[in-house]
Design a protein around this motif. Structure first.
Motif, PDB file in Angstrom:
ATOM      1  N   LEU A  87       0.828  -1.213   0.000  1.00 41.40           N
ATOM      2  CA  LEU A  87       0.000   0.000   0.000  1.00 41.40           C
ATOM      3  C   LEU A  87       0.859   1.258   0.000  1.00 41.40           C
ATOM      4  O   LEU A  87       0.538   2.249  -0.656  1.00 41.40           O
ATOM      5  N   LEU A 141      -1.599   2.477  -4.318  1.00 42.39           N
ATOM      6  CA  LEU A 141      -2.878   2.709  -4.999  1.00 42.39           C
ATOM      7  C   LEU A 141      -2.701   3.608  -6.217  1.00 42.39           C
ATOM      8  O   LEU A 141      -3.388   3.445  -7.223  1.00 42.39           O
ATOM      9  N   VAL A 170      -3.496  -6.006  -3.160  1.00 42.72           N
ATOM     10  CA  VAL A 170      -2.833  -5.118  -2.211  1.00 42.72           C
ATOM     11  C   VAL A 170      -2.412  -5.935  -0.994  1.00 42.72           C
ATOM     12  O   VAL A 170      -3.211  -6.682  -0.437  1.00 42.72           O
ATOM     13  N   ASP A 222      -8.315   3.370   3.579  1.00 38.14           N
ATOM     14  CA  ASP A 222      -7.417   2.721   2.619  1.00 38.14           C
ATOM     15  C   ASP A 222      -8.153   1.621   1.864  1.00 38.14           C
ATOM     16  O   ASP A 222      -8.025   1.489   0.640  1.00 38.14           O
ATOM     17  N   ALA A 239      -9.095   1.427  -2.141  1.00 36.48           N
ATOM     18  CA  ALA A 239      -8.672   0.276  -2.939  1.00 36.48           C
ATOM     19  C   ALA A 239      -9.857  -0.332  -3.679  1.00 36.48           C
ATOM     20  O   ALA A 239      -9.756  -0.700  -4.856  1.00 36.48           O
ATOM     21  N   TYR A 290      -7.136  -7.890  -1.348  1.00 35.52           N
ATOM     22  CA  TYR A 290      -6.655  -7.009  -0.281  1.00 35.52           C
ATOM     23  C   TYR A 290      -6.297  -7.892   0.901  1.00 35.52           C
ATOM     24  O   TYR A 290      -7.174  -8.478   1.535  1.00 35.52           O
TER      25      TYR A 290
END
Length: 205
Positions: free
Chosen positions: A54, A62, A79, A88, A92, A100
């Motif tokens: 990240l 991002l 991510v 965050d 995303a 993620y």
């Protein structure tokens, strides 16, 4: 498939790459530490999966994903982060990332996520989903109830909360009853743990 690991910490890159090399379905693993190098590699090679930190030193993972998507690079992005921050995660999702994951995930979980994403599905860490689920409940509270919940998290008694917020103790009790009902909790101790857990991970109240 080909994979690229994007992280500004060499030890993280090497460790993850070494683990992924044991996977039969992964043919080649690339490494990069910044946006410029990553975009160059993605442009010059066919890479199915990109695992992106990240935060890349002074750059954003991002932002890297946004640039790649604007260039129509056909790579799926996962991510990998230590952040449980709701903002965050929402950013995303707005970029339509394919996965993620948290950095404390087991390598088996990361490999599983890669295969899920490769098949065209999304994979989001359960811890992330739990935090966001909790915040959905939190949003049902009024501003006054949120104030009282925060004070409960600090360990204040009903009398102390009443004095601090300039309301009666009876009013505090009524608000706490509503808070427990809305959050589906039984005791104020649970309420304290609930709010402290959310605040710990940087989620706005």
């Amino acid at each position: 498939m080909n994979v690229i690991v994007v992280d500004d910490h060499p030890l993280v890159r090497v460790g993850l790459s070494s683990a992924l090399k044991l996977e039969k379905n992964i043919e080649k693993i690339y490494e990069a530490s910044n946006i410029q190098d990553t975009i160059k590699i993605l442009t010059m090679n066919k890479i199915e999966i990109a695992i992106v930190d990240l935060r890349l030193a002074n750059e954003s993972g991002l932002e890297l994903i946004r640039i790649a998507k604007n260039k129509n690079i056909e790579t799926k992005f996962i991510v990998l982060t230590s952040s449980l921050n709701r903002e965050d995660f929402e950013r995303a999702k707005d970029l339509d990332v394919d996965g993620y994951l948290l950095k404390d995930a087991y390598i088996e979980d990361i490999i599983y996520a890669i295969h899920v994403v490769e098949r065209g599905k999304k994979f989001y860490s359960q811890e992330i989903l739990n935090i966001n689920f909790e915040n959905n409940f939190l949003n049902t509270l009024t501003e006054r109830e949120k104030e009282i919940l925060i004070e409960i998290g600090k360990g204040l008694s009903n009398i102390e909360i009443a004095q601090k917020l300039f309301i009666s103790e009876n009013t505090v009790k009524k608000h706490i009853t509503n808070i427990l009902a809305k959050l589906n909790l039984k005791h104020r101790t649970e309420a304290a743990l609930y709010i402290n857990n959310i605040l710990k991970f940087g989620n706005a109240v």
